[in-house]
Design a protein around this motif. Structure first.
Motif, PDB file in Angstrom:
ATOM      1  N   ARG A  88       0.835  -1.202   0.000  1.00 12.11           N
ATOM      2  CA  ARG A  88       0.000   0.000   0.000  1.00 12.11           C
ATOM      3  C   ARG A  88       0.870   1.251   0.000  1.00 12.11           C
ATOM      4  O   ARG A  88       0.561   2.239  -0.676  1.00 12.11           O
ATOM      5  N   ASN A  89       1.969   1.218   0.771  1.00 10.72           N
ATOM      6  CA  ASN A  89       2.856   2.379   0.845  1.00 10.72           C
ATOM      7  C   ASN A  89       3.581   2.612  -0.480  1.00 10.72           C
ATOM      8  O   ASN A  89       3.787   3.761  -0.893  1.00 10.72           O
ATOM      9  N   LYS A  90       3.965   1.533  -1.143  1.00  8.02           N
ATOM     10  CA  LYS A  90       4.597   1.678  -2.463  1.00  8.02           C
ATOM     11  C   LYS A  90       3.630   2.345  -3.445  1.00  8.02           C
ATOM     12  O   LYS A  90       4.012   3.214  -4.224  1.00  8.02           O
ATOM     13  N   GLU A  91       2.384   1.913  -3.387  1.00  8.58           N
ATOM     14  CA  GLU A  91       1.361   2.468  -4.272  1.00  8.58           C
ATOM     15  C   GLU A  91       1.187   3.964  -4.046  1.00  8.58           C
ATOM     16  O   GLU A  91       1.189   4.757  -5.007  1.00  8.58           O
ATOM     17  N   ASN A  92       1.064   4.377  -2.773  1.00 11.24           N
ATOM     18  CA  ASN A  92       0.869   5.798  -2.463  1.00 11.24           C
ATOM     19  C   ASN A  92       2.115   6.621  -2.769  1.00 11.24           C
ATOM     20  O   ASN A  92       2.021   7.761  -3.235  1.00 11.24           O
ATOM     21  N   ALA A  93       3.289   6.047  -2.503  1.00 12.06           N
ATOM     22  CA  ALA A  93       4.542   6.756  -2.794  1.00 12.06           C
ATOM     23  C   ALA A  93       4.657   7.012  -4.304  1.00 12.06           C
ATOM     24  O   ALA A  93       5.049   8.109  -4.735  1.00 12.06           O
ATOM     25  N   ALA A  94       4.315   6.015  -5.112  1.00 13.69           N
ATOM     26  CA  ALA A  94       4.366   6.176  -6.575  1.00 13.69           C
ATOM     27  C   ALA A  94       3.382   7.245  -7.038  1.00 13.69           C
ATOM     28  O   ALA A  94       3.699   8.057  -7.924  1.00 13.69           O
ATOM     29  N   THR A  97       0.148  -3.404  -7.049  1.00 13.15           N
ATOM     30  CA  THR A  97      -1.306  -3.407  -7.205  1.00 13.15           C
ATOM     31  C   THR A  97      -1.649  -2.769  -8.553  1.00 13.15           C
ATOM     32  O   THR A  97      -0.786  -2.148  -9.193  1.00 13.15           O
ATOM     33  N   ASP A  98      -2.886  -2.896  -8.981  1.00 10.61           N
ATOM     34  CA  ASP A  98      -3.278  -2.332 -10.283  1.00 10.61           C
ATOM     35  C   ASP A  98      -3.002  -0.829 -10.342  1.00 10.61           C
ATOM     36  O   ASP A  98      -2.486  -0.324 -11.349  1.00 10.61           O
ATOM     37  N   ARG A  99      -3.350  -0.138  -9.255  1.00 11.39           N
ATOM     38  CA  ARG A  99      -3.120   1.320  -9.227  1.00 11.39           C
ATOM     39  C   ARG A  99      -1.628   1.614  -9.223  1.00 11.39           C
ATOM     40  O   ARG A  99      -1.160   2.519  -9.929  1.00 11.39           O
ATOM     41  N   ALA A 100      -0.849   0.837  -8.454  1.00 14.63           N
ATOM     42  CA  ALA A 100       0.603   1.043  -8.388  1.00 14.63           C
ATOM     43  C   ALA A 100       1.237   0.814  -9.759  1.00 14.63           C
ATOM     44  O   ALA A 100       2.148   1.557 -10.172  1.00 14.63           O
ATOM     45  N   LYS A 101       0.765  -0.209 -10.473  1.00 12.38           N
ATOM     46  CA  LYS A 101       1.304  -0.492 -11.808  1.00 12.38           C
ATOM     47  C   LYS A 101       1.074   0.697 -12.746  1.00 12.38           C
ATOM     48  O   LYS A 101       1.964   1.082 -13.509  1.00 12.38           O
ATOM     49  N   ARG A 102      -0.137   1.271 -12.689  1.00  7.61           N
ATOM     50  CA  ARG A 102      -0.458   2.421 -13.556  1.00  7.61           C
ATOM     51  C   ARG A 102       0.452   3.609 -13.247  1.00  7.61           C
ATOM     52  O   ARG A 102       0.976   4.253 -14.168  1.00  7.61           O
ATOM     53  N   LYS A 103       0.622   3.907 -11.964  1.00  7.00           N
ATOM     54  CA  LYS A 103       1.435   5.061 -11.568  1.00  7.00           C
ATOM     55  C   LYS A 103       2.897   4.841 -11.946  1.00  7.00           C
ATOM     56  O   LYS A 103       3.572   5.748 -12.468  1.00  7.00           O
ATOM     57  N   ALA A 104       3.412   3.632 -11.678  1.00  4.04           N
ATOM     58  CA  ALA A 104       4.820   3.332 -11.983  1.00  4.04           C
ATOM     59  C   ALA A 104       5.068   3.383 -13.482  1.00  4.04           C
ATOM     60  O   ALA A 104       6.080   3.952 -13.939  1.00  4.04           O
TER      61      ALA A 104
END
Length: 639
Positions: A579-585, A619-626
């Motif tokens: 979750r933190n990786k996702e928000n950081a991205a 996560t799906d959102r993290a993949k999009r942001k990254a």
């Protein structure tokens, strides 16, 4: 002449009105005046920006300013009515009191309608209105619209006519004014006999608008003429239609059914009582129950979901409005009497038997004995924690104003009991507004600054609870010292205090104007520290959540970059939880959009490797942001 400066002066005058100024007013006049003053106070930034904008499109801007001043003058007259002493019950009978209440309610409707109309007509092309101020204007319009809906439906014919007459008076030169034609006496008599209530509306609205008798007569005359023009003979009924009223027809066709006589859908039954739900609420597991029965279950010390046996993460009961609407719709379709909501929630405290005891407790809050005040506040704190029923009864017994006074007590324990009691009372949504209207925000801030650590924690939690109502977010955020006090608790409070402060700040910062206030109050210092704090559960998550809200504002985005947050965010991409990786991205992407300097910075710090990994396994959102960040980095390298 109506000017922006005149508008600003009226806003300051109305905003300065407090509970003490309205001490002699009767309810609901007193509460209406306080609510109106709160709403008008939020317009201070608007009138300031209008004044700064200057002439612009002179004709359009001047016309709108006149419109705003008219609305504010009506609001000032209404508040002035609230300053007058209410008639003594002996001097005015019950019917007179009812008439006074109806009259003031109608005038309040007109004042809110006129102010809403003026704000709706704001010519954006004439003034450079900032996003933050526009947000405040939208909030006030929403509040005014809700006030009008709350007071019930009404015919705006008279309102519009008075509004038009005022505009004509304002736009006409003094020398060009013509004497008003008086309506024929027979016409006036007919109007008076057939439409007394309508005539009363004209009189009341004209009074609050400051119109002269001649203007009032003109409105009356024009309305009579309008009514006569639209009058049409009653349409003849078909021969086969009974002359009974629709209600009579309904009652003759069949009686209203009881729920027991129809098969109730399982989803509409409470899993505990198996009865049709009247006030469905959702618990933390997502299951829905009848409020009365789940509250009784919790009051008995149970901390699991009765249906799933999962542990309840919290004891919040969220109204399931969608299900309640479906139940009411189903009842209507089946001809079933809809279940009525009850204030009783199955708590151990029965309303009838304990009302006197609660009223005695509330009286003790004002006792001359410190021990009695402290003991009463402690007991009310406990009662308010137990059940919704208690919260309703305590509010009805005027506990809230007495508790607000105790927030200023020099005894820290009494102060702690008082702020915690208000926190517990605020769990019931209708009490939130009562607490704010009672003037609790400023003394809660004092407790937040100077109270014991437990009192400061509960003060922060109270601010969070009160700000759950959208109307309160800007009002609380604009109160001097509140965000600074929360930032201080976030920086130096206990573990629980930091969590409560973070939650309150996040909720307040949903509104644009509060984001800038938080950054200027120094919120980034503790947030950057929290990004490195692995010792406290949830600290990193809380910091990222607040940063993700702040970064959407340009000034805050610049401040986050200058606070050197980027290296810590990249570290979280490497070693943080999912979750933190996702928000950081997500935060890094917001910082790098249209900012080549920040983009180059994350490239230099080696963000490509953790971003590539995140684009594959996150996560799906993290993949999009990254992926988006990697595309931006790729374009930068090409350039």
């Amino acid at each position: 002449m109506a000017t922006a400066e005149a508008a600003a002066e009226i806003v300051r005058e109305i905003a300065a009105v407090g509970a003490a100024d309205l001490a002699a007013a009767a309810e609901p006049m007193r509460t209406d005046c306080l609510r109106l003053a709160r709403k008008v106070s939020l317009l201070s930034h608007l009138v300031a920006e209008v004044a700064d904008a200057g002439e612009g499109n002179a004709a359009a801007s001047a016309a709108w300013v006149r419109e705003l001043v008219r609305a504010l003058e009506a609001a000032r007259r209404f508040v002035a009515l609230g300053r007058r002493p209410a008639p003594a019950p002996a001097a005015a009978g019950a019917s007179d009191q009812d008439a006074i209440c109806k009259n003031t309610a109608l005038q309040f409707k007109y004042v809110t309608w006129q102010l809403h109309a003026a704000l709706a007509n704001l010519p954006h092309s004439c003034f450079q209105i900032s996003d933050e101020v526009q947000e405040e204007v939208d909030l006030v319009r929403a509040q005014l619209r809700r006030e009008m809906e709350k007071k019930g439906g009404f015919d705006v014919t008279v309102f519009i006519k008075v509004y038009d007459i005022l505009a004509q008076i304002d736009n006409a030169a003094p020398q060009s004014q013509q004497p008003q034609q008086q309506p024929e006496q027979s016409q006036m008599e007919k109007f008076s006999n057939d439409h007394l209530e309508f005539q009363n509306v004209v009189s009341l609205v004209s009074e609050i608008s400051g119109l002269s008798k001649s203007d009032m007569t003109k409105i009356t005359s024009e309305l009579i003429e309008g009514l006569q023009n639209v009058e049409t003979p009653e349409s003849p009924k078909p021969d086969n239609v009974d002359s009974q009223s629709s209600d009579e027809t309904k009652s003759s066709s069949g009686e209203v059914k009881k729920p027991e006589s129809v098969a109730i859908p399982e989803d509409f039954r409470c899993p505990i009582s198996l009865e049709l739900m009247r006030d469905p609420v959702i618990v933390s597991t997502g299951q829905t129950y009848e409020r009365a029965f789940i509250q009784r279950w919790i009051d008995c010390g149970n901390r699991t979901c009765p249906k799933t046996q999962q542990k309840l993460q919290n004891l919040a009961l969220t109204p399931n409005y969608v299900l309640r609407s479906l139940i009411l719709q189903w009842c209507e379709e089946k001809g079933i009497e809809p279940p009525s909501r009850s204030k009783s929630d199955g708590s151990p405290l029965e309303v009838g038997g304990n009302r006197l005891a609660i009223e005695a407790l509330v009286r003790n809050l004002s006792s001359s004995s410190l021990d009695e005040r402290k003991s009463a506040a402690a007991e009310i704190r406990s009662l308010a924690k137990k059940s919704t029923d208690n919260r309703i009864l305590l509010a009805e017994s005027s506990a809230i104003p007495a508790l607000v006074k105790l927030l200023s007590s020099k005894d820290l324990k009494t102060q702690e009991h008082a702020v915690t009691a208000l926190l517990n009372l605020s769990i019931y949504d209708q009490n939130k507004e009562l607490i704010v209207v009672a003037g609790a925000i400023v003394p809660i801030i004092q407790v937040l600054r100077m109270g014991s650590m437990e009192a400061r924690e509960n003060a922060a939690a109270a601010i969070f609870s009160l700000s759950l109502i959208d109307d309160n977010k800007i009002m609380i955020g604009s109160t001097p010292g509140v965000i600074e006090a929360l930032v201080e608790l976030l920086q130096s409070g206990s573990s629980r205090g930091k969590k409560d402060a973070a939650t309150a700040l996040f909720n307040l910062c949903i509104y644009q104007v509060n984001k800038v206030r938080a950054v200027r109050a120094g919120i980034l210092v503790p947030l950057i520290r929290m990004l490195q704090d692995s010792s406290r559960n949830g600290a990193i998550d809380e910091a990222l959540t607040i940063l993700s809200v702040l970064v959407s504002h340009h000034e805050c985005k610049t401040a986050i970059s200058k606070a050197h947050a980027i290296p810590f965010l990249i570290d979280l991409l490497r070693s943080g939880q999912a979750r933190n990786k996702e928000n950081a991205a997500a935060i890094l992407l917001a910082l790098c959009k249209k900012d080549a300097e920040n983009l180059a910075c994350i490239g230099r710090l080696g963000a490509q490797i953790p971003l590539t990994e995140l684009a594959k396994t996150g996560t799906d959102r993290a993949k999009r942001k990254a992926t988006s960040l990697l595309e931006h980095l790729s374009k930068l390298q090409v350039l």
